[in-house]
Design a protein around this motif. Structure first.
Motif, PDB file in Angstrom:
ATOM      1  N   SER A  40       1.049  -1.238  -0.007  1.00  0.00           N
ATOM      2  CA  SER A  40      -0.003  -0.105   0.080  1.00  0.00           C
ATOM      3  C   SER A  40       0.825   1.248   0.032  1.00  0.00           C
ATOM      4  O   SER A  40       0.368   2.230  -0.251  1.00  0.00           O
ATOM      5  N   VAL A  41       2.213   1.190   0.481  1.00  0.00           N
ATOM      6  CA  VAL A  41       2.944   2.142   0.310  1.00  0.00           C
ATOM      7  C   VAL A  41       3.618   2.771  -0.956  1.00  0.00           C
ATOM      8  O   VAL A  41       3.966   3.797  -1.385  1.00  0.00           O
ATOM      9  N   VAL A  42       3.963   1.600  -1.865  1.00  0.00           N
ATOM     10  CA  VAL A  42       4.491   1.707  -3.283  1.00  0.00           C
ATOM     11  C   VAL A  42       3.547   1.327  -4.539  1.00  0.00           C
ATOM     12  O   VAL A  42       2.387   0.581  -3.893  1.00  0.00           O
ATOM     13  N   THR A  43       3.826   1.392  -5.593  1.00  0.00           N
ATOM     14  CA  THR A  43       2.959   0.888  -6.737  1.00  0.00           C
ATOM     15  C   THR A  43       3.445  -0.411  -6.956  1.00  0.00           C
ATOM     16  O   THR A  43       4.414  -0.914  -6.453  1.00  0.00           O
ATOM     17  N   PRO A  44       2.661  -1.291  -7.618  1.00  0.00           N
ATOM     18  CA  PRO A  44       2.902  -2.646  -7.688  1.00  0.00           C
ATOM     19  C   PRO A  44       3.996  -2.953  -8.942  1.00  0.00           C
ATOM     20  O   PRO A  44       4.713  -3.869  -8.559  1.00  0.00           O
ATOM     21  N   ARG A  45       4.509  -1.869  -9.675  1.00  0.00           N
ATOM     22  CA  ARG A  45       5.811  -2.017 -10.363  1.00  0.00           C
ATOM     23  C   ARG A  45       7.067  -1.767  -9.682  1.00  0.00           C
ATOM     24  O   ARG A  45       8.119  -2.276  -9.950  1.00  0.00           O
ATOM     25  N   GLN A  46       6.784  -1.094  -8.406  1.00  0.00           N
ATOM     26  CA  GLN A  46       7.958  -0.885  -7.735  1.00  0.00           C
ATOM     27  C   GLN A  46       8.112  -1.667  -6.482  1.00  0.00           C
ATOM     28  O   GLN A  46       9.236  -1.820  -5.821  1.00  0.00           O
ATOM     29  N   LEU A  47       7.105  -2.904  -6.466  1.00  0.00           N
ATOM     30  CA  LEU A  47       7.154  -3.717  -5.315  1.00  0.00           C
ATOM     31  C   LEU A  47       8.448  -4.511  -5.296  1.00  0.00           C
ATOM     32  O   LEU A  47       8.947  -4.712  -4.285  1.00  0.00           O
ATOM     33  N   PRO A  48       8.969  -5.157  -6.488  1.00  0.00           N
ATOM     34  CA  PRO A  48      10.267  -5.924  -6.127  1.00  0.00           C
ATOM     35  C   PRO A  48      11.601  -5.139  -5.818  1.00  0.00           C
ATOM     36  O   PRO A  48      12.205  -5.716  -4.728  1.00  0.00           O
ATOM     37  N   ARG A  49      11.655  -3.806  -6.054  1.00  0.00           N
ATOM     38  CA  ARG A  49      12.636  -3.124  -5.570  1.00  0.00           C
ATOM     39  C   ARG A  49      12.298  -2.958  -4.169  1.00  0.00           C
ATOM     40  O   ARG A  49      13.332  -2.511  -3.165  1.00  0.00           O
ATOM     41  N   ALA A  50      11.134  -2.378  -3.841  1.00  0.00           N
ATOM     42  CA  ALA A  50      10.778  -2.127  -2.436  1.00  0.00           C
ATOM     43  C   ALA A  50      11.022  -3.368  -1.395  1.00  0.00           C
ATOM     44  O   ALA A  50      11.294  -3.065  -0.249  1.00  0.00           O
ATOM     45  N   VAL A  51      10.735  -4.499  -2.010  1.00  0.00           N
ATOM     46  CA  VAL A  51      10.981  -5.604  -1.130  1.00  0.00           C
ATOM     47  C   VAL A  51      12.396  -5.743  -0.802  1.00  0.00           C
ATOM     48  O   VAL A  51      12.783  -6.096   0.465  1.00  0.00           O
TER      49      VAL A  51
END
Length: 420
Positions: A142-153
């Motif tokens: 909920s903090v980032v966009t789906p496309r950003q999720l792998p980098r966010a993880v």
């Protein structure tokens, strides 16, 4: 909640775009503070328990006592994370952890702590983290966009590893002033994390569970993972590999009796895996895995087992630290692959319940792994316990590659047809 205008949305292809997002930075700092707080408490509890008892079995029991509440509260914690405000849940948990740490500080400074009291404090901490951990994981999408999720993880994992570097070293050096000081520092860090979560703004509105409570909704996390061989294989691989290969509970014994060092040496040993893990997390944030992610994950877990064997045979502090650095780097690859698969392949209104199951598996591999190491060390000695665990990890890798071919053959993180 409407999406952020394109002009102010960082490009997902930019390696640094995720961390430039103010919301993610606040989430990252909150996770950093709460993990440092937990890590310095872990150092204090381990050293204080071994000081009081001198018994490796007691160190193993600390892990067991902390793990059991997460099993008892599994169904409730995941359901709560999917039904209620996740920020509010995390904030309450962190404030509770601050209160627990203050209680441990007061008891230690008063001088009446015995090993039974430590078990009570650890059980309360484990119960609180049973709610905090899956909720914090479910909050990230909920903090980032789906496309950003792998980098966010990967970047979120770097916060954890930074904390594991700083926390044990800080706890080890602060322990010179006594365990009460260490617990007091932990309480301040939990309070800082709760403040950051309070101020956190979400990019996407979470999808809350609206169905009435039933046996089906309570066990939905188990059912979902069981129906996805890739998720089941990834989560269970981590469970059994780290359960057998983890030597964290024995670090106080290695520091004192094998490497002949003190609390500062224990802090360095605890920090060493995180050095390798942090470097790997930063690399993966800038260079995400693109192909053959299943094979890469299995290779990383095999390297974890080999590094465990090397650590078990070492009698030199620098070599032991190097082995733990490699161990941490290989484990981080597995963590990022598993965590990203769990997030991408799970609908948002189920992430709390799936995350709770995942957290119990992780807790089983860590806390139960500590118990297993303590029991095995009591039978075989610390060196025999670590060597047996490293060999067991290699056996698990070979068996799991045959049991879960879908995971071994997974090419990309986004390949699952059920990904959202």
């Amino acid at each position: 909640m409407p999406p952020t205008p394109a002009s102010s949305t960082p490009s997902a292809s930019d390696p640094d775009s995720v961390f430039r997002d103010p919301g993610f930075r606040m989430f990252w700092c909150a996770r950093l503070c709460t993990t440092i707080g937990y890590q310095i408490l872990t150092v204090a509890v381990g050293w204080q328990m071994y000081d009081l008892t001198g018994d490796p079995l007691m160190l193993g029991l600390v892990g067991l006592v902390q793990f059991l509440p997460s099993v008892v509260l599994l169904l409730m914690s995941g359901h709560v994370a999917d039904r209620f405000d996740r920020r509010q849940i995390v904030r309450i948990c962190q404030l509770t952890e601050a209160a627990i740490a203050l209680g441990m500080a007061a008891a230690s400074l008063a001088g009446w702590v015995r090993h039974e009291h430590i078990f009570v404090f650890v059980a309360l901490l484990g119960a609180t983290r049973a709610f905090e951990t899956p909720t914090l994981q479910a909050l990230l999408p909920s903090v980032v966009t789906p496309r950003q999720l792998p980098r966010a993880v990967a970047l979120s994992s770097s916060a954890t590893q930074t904390a594991i570097i700083v926390g044990p070293a800080l706890g080890g050096f602060a322990y010179v002033a006594g365990p009460g000081v260490v617990y007091g520092i932990g309480a301040l860090l939990f309070l800082a994390a709760a403040t950051l979560i309070t101020l956190l703004k979400l990019r996407q509105r979470p999808q809350r569970l609206t169905a009435p409570v039933s046996i089906s909704t309570l066990f939905a996390g188990f059912a979902y993972i069981r129906s996805r061989p890739v998720l089941l294989g990834a989560i269970s691989l981590d469970l059994f590999a780290v359960l057998l290969g983890g030597a964290t509970a024995l670090l106080p014994i290695y520091a004192r009796d094998i490497l002949h060092t003190g609390p500062w040496g224990l802090g360095l040993l605890r920090s060493s895996p995180a050095i390798g893990a942090l470097a790997t997390a930063i690399w993966l944030a800038r260079h995400p895995l693109e192909r053959k992610v299943g094979r890469v994950m299995f290779g990383a877990v095999a390297l974890f087992g080999l590094a465990t064997i090397c650590f078990g045979l070492s009698t030199l502090l620098p070599l032991s630290m190097l082995a733990l650095v490699v161990l941490g780097a290989s484990d981080m690859i597995s963590v990022v692959v598993r965590s990203t698969l769990v997030q991408l392949d799970t609908p948002d209104d189920m992430r709390g319940r799936v995350g709770a199951v995942n957290s119990v598996f992780i807790g089983a591999s860590n806390q139960l792994g500590e118990f297993e190491s303590g029991v095995t060390a009591a039978w075989l000695g610390p060196v025999g316990a670590v060597l047996l665990g490293g060999i067991g990890t290699l056996v698990v890798v070979a068996v799991w590659m045959r049991l879960f071919p879908a995971l071994a053959n997974r090419n990309r993180l986004h390949d699952s047809p059920g990904a959202t």
